[in-house]
Design a protein around this motif. Structure first.
Motif, PDB file in Angstrom:
ATOM      1  N   GLN A  69       0.861  -1.172   0.000  1.00  0.00           N
ATOM      2  CA  GLN A  69       0.000   0.000   0.000  1.00  0.00           C
ATOM      3  C   GLN A  69       0.903   1.229   0.000  1.00  0.00           C
ATOM      4  N   ILE A  70       0.593   2.185  -0.885  1.00  0.00           N
ATOM      5  CA  ILE A  70       1.404   3.384  -0.997  1.00  0.00           C
ATOM      6  C   ILE A  70       0.542   4.618  -0.774  1.00  0.00           C
ATOM      7  N   HIS A  71       1.112   5.594  -0.132  1.00  0.00           N
ATOM      8  CA  HIS A  71       0.467   6.891   0.108  1.00  0.00           C
ATOM      9  C   HIS A  71      -0.196   7.370  -1.188  1.00  0.00           C
ATOM     10  N   GLY A  72      -1.369   7.981  -1.068  1.00  0.00           N
ATOM     11  CA  GLY A  72      -2.146   8.379  -2.239  1.00  0.00           C
ATOM     12  C   GLY A  72      -1.390   9.232  -3.241  1.00  0.00           C
ATOM     13  N   ALA A  73      -0.578  10.162  -2.750  1.00  0.00           N
ATOM     14  CA  ALA A  73       0.184  11.021  -3.654  1.00  0.00           C
ATOM     15  C   ALA A  73       1.210  10.214  -4.441  1.00  0.00           C
ATOM     16  N   GLY A  74       1.805   9.217  -3.802  1.00  0.00           N
ATOM     17  CA  GLY A  74       2.768   8.361  -4.483  1.00  0.00           C
ATOM     18  C   GLY A  74       2.087   7.402  -5.448  1.00  0.00           C
ATOM     19  N   PHE A  75       0.889   6.956  -5.084  1.00  0.00           N
ATOM     20  CA  PHE A  75       0.131   6.024  -5.926  1.00  0.00           C
ATOM     21  C   PHE A  75      -0.109   6.606  -7.313  1.00  0.00           C
ATOM     22  N   LYS A  76      -0.394   7.912  -7.354  1.00  0.00           N
ATOM     23  CA  LYS A  76      -0.695   8.576  -8.630  1.00  0.00           C
ATOM     24  C   LYS A  76       0.507   8.607  -9.571  1.00  0.00           C
ATOM     25  N   LEU A  77       1.704   8.380  -9.036  1.00  0.00           N
ATOM     26  CA  LEU A  77       2.925   8.472  -9.829  1.00  0.00           C
ATOM     27  C   LEU A  77       3.421   7.117 -10.330  1.00  0.00           C
ATOM     28  N   CYS A  78       2.762   6.057  -9.915  1.00  0.00           N
ATOM     29  CA  CYS A  78       3.264   4.709 -10.217  1.00  0.00           C
ATOM     30  C   CYS A  78       3.026   4.286 -11.660  1.00  0.00           C
ATOM     31  N   ASP A  79       1.957   4.761 -12.260  1.00  0.00           N
ATOM     32  CA  ASP A  79       1.621   4.356 -13.633  1.00  0.00           C
ATOM     33  C   ASP A  79       2.773   4.579 -14.606  1.00  0.00           C
ATOM     34  N   ILE A  80       3.421   5.725 -14.487  1.00  0.00           N
ATOM     35  CA  ILE A  80       4.473   6.075 -15.436  1.00  0.00           C
ATOM     36  C   ILE A  80       5.633   5.080 -15.366  1.00  0.00           C
ATOM     37  N   TYR A  81       5.896   4.550 -14.161  1.00  0.00           N
ATOM     38  CA  TYR A  81       6.972   3.563 -14.015  1.00  0.00           C
ATOM     39  C   TYR A  81       6.608   2.275 -14.745  1.00  0.00           C
ATOM     40  N   GLU A  82       5.355   1.859 -14.607  1.00  0.00           N
ATOM     41  CA  GLU A  82       4.919   0.630 -15.284  1.00  0.00           C
ATOM     42  C   GLU A  82       4.893   0.820 -16.802  1.00  0.00           C
ATOM     43  N   GLN A  83       4.502   2.012 -17.242  1.00  0.00           N
ATOM     44  CA  GLN A  83       4.469   2.293 -18.680  1.00  0.00           C
ATOM     45  C   GLN A  83       5.855   2.140 -19.309  1.00  0.00           C
ATOM     46  N   PHE A  84       6.884   2.422 -18.518  1.00  0.00           N
ATOM     47  CA  PHE A  84       8.248   2.322 -19.037  1.00  0.00           C
ATOM     48  C   PHE A  84       8.935   1.016 -18.634  1.00  0.00           C
ATOM     49  N   GLY A  85       8.130   0.056 -18.191  1.00  0.00           N
ATOM     50  CA  GLY A  85       8.644  -1.297 -17.991  1.00  0.00           C
ATOM     51  C   GLY A  85       9.314  -1.568 -16.663  1.00  0.00           C
ATOM     52  N   CYS A  86       9.117  -0.700 -15.681  1.00  0.00           N
ATOM     53  CA  CYS A  86       9.719  -0.919 -14.359  1.00  0.00           C
ATOM     54  C   CYS A  86       8.796  -1.799 -13.516  1.00  0.00           C
ATOM     55  N   ASP A  87       9.314  -2.894 -13.022  1.00  0.00           N
ATOM     56  CA  ASP A  87       8.532  -3.803 -12.178  1.00  0.00           C
ATOM     57  C   ASP A  87       8.473  -3.241 -10.762  1.00  0.00           C
ATOM     58  N   ILE A  88       7.291  -2.777 -10.368  1.00  0.00           N
ATOM     59  CA  ILE A  88       7.125  -2.260  -9.010  1.00  0.00           C
ATOM     60  C   ILE A  88       6.184  -3.151  -8.196  1.00  0.00           C
ATOM     61  N   GLY A  89       5.966  -4.359  -8.702  1.00  0.00           N
ATOM     62  CA  GLY A  89       5.248  -5.359  -7.924  1.00  0.00           C
ATOM     63  C   GLY A  89       3.750  -5.111  -7.813  1.00  0.00           C
ATOM     64  N   ARG A  90       3.172  -5.741  -6.817  1.00  0.00           N
ATOM     65  CA  ARG A  90       1.730  -5.610  -6.539  1.00  0.00           C
ATOM     66  C   ARG A  90       1.525  -4.422  -5.612  1.00  0.00           C
ATOM     67  N   TYR A  91       0.600  -3.552  -5.965  1.00  0.00           N
ATOM     68  CA  TYR A  91       0.402  -2.382  -5.112  1.00  0.00           C
ATOM     69  C   TYR A  91      -1.018  -1.848  -5.225  1.00  0.00           C
TER      70      TYR A  91
END
Length: 203
Positions: A69-91
């Motif tokens: 679980q990630i703080h709401g402000a950080g959650f909004k920033l995670c999509d861009i990492y996945e779009q560029f192929g970064c594995d950030i696991g289940r969240y």
């Protein structure tokens, strides 16, 4: 001098006490902290910036396949990492009602005084930052572990880069100790001076 005339560099961590461990080694430390906490029925909490640092910690934790679980402000920033192929696991975004033992929480250190953390009875807290190098942080903050992971160059990387570039002048910015950096660069025969930039507010 080399082909560089002027080199402008930040020097946030300008003392010889700052030497970062490889990310592969820090990843194991991050993972083990979570595994140990969960095994003892605690919720592992990582204090770190919402942008960049949080996603680095998530990437380190991804092999565990635990829900983060990630703080709401950080959650909004995670999509861009996945779009560029970064594995950030289940969240998922932080929700107090669904945060339970077995899950992991990532949130900024500003949450320490908020109900978000105060209401978690069984938790183990790791502070993830270059500033975690300082033992004093344990006394200043109610934390259980210090993990010195930083996006900034460390002291030895700073000197190495300056030696490789060998510029006519190094301008040092964003540093609490410009005189110390200048001292070490003087020993290398590299001219330097502080560069004072207009302050910008940062979270």
């Amino acid at each position: 001098p080399g082909n560089v005339d002027y080199f402008i560099t930040e020097a946030t961590f300008p003392l010889p006490i700052y030497r970062w461990k490889p990310f592969s080694e820090l990843s194991k430390i991050i993972q083990q902290f979570a595994l140990d906490a969960i095994a003892e029925n605690f919720i592992p909490v990582y204090l770190c910036y919402n942008l960049g640092k949080a996603q680095e910690v998530m990437h380190a934790l991804s092999p565990l396949q635990k829900m983060v679980q990630i703080h709401g402000a950080g959650f909004k920033l995670c999509d861009i990492y996945e779009q560029f192929g970064c594995d950030i696991g289940r969240y998922e975004s932080y929700q107090s009602k669904t945060l339970e033992v077995g899950k992991i929480l990532i949130t900024p250190s500003s949450s320490l005084e908020q109900p978000m953390l105060k209401n978690i009875k069984r938790k183990k807290i790791a502070y993830v930052s270059g500033w975690a190098t300082h033992e004093s942080r344990r006394a200043q903050m109610p934390i259980d572990a210090r993990i010195p992971l930083s996006d900034h160059i460390d002291f030895f990387e700073l000197l190495k880069i300056c030696k490789q570039l060998n510029p006519k002048m190094v301008y040092i910015t964003h540093t609490p100790n410009p005189a110390i950096v200048k001292h070490y660069l003087d020993d290398l025969g590299i001219p330097s001076q502080p560069l004072h930039l207009e302050a910008v507010d940062e979270d």
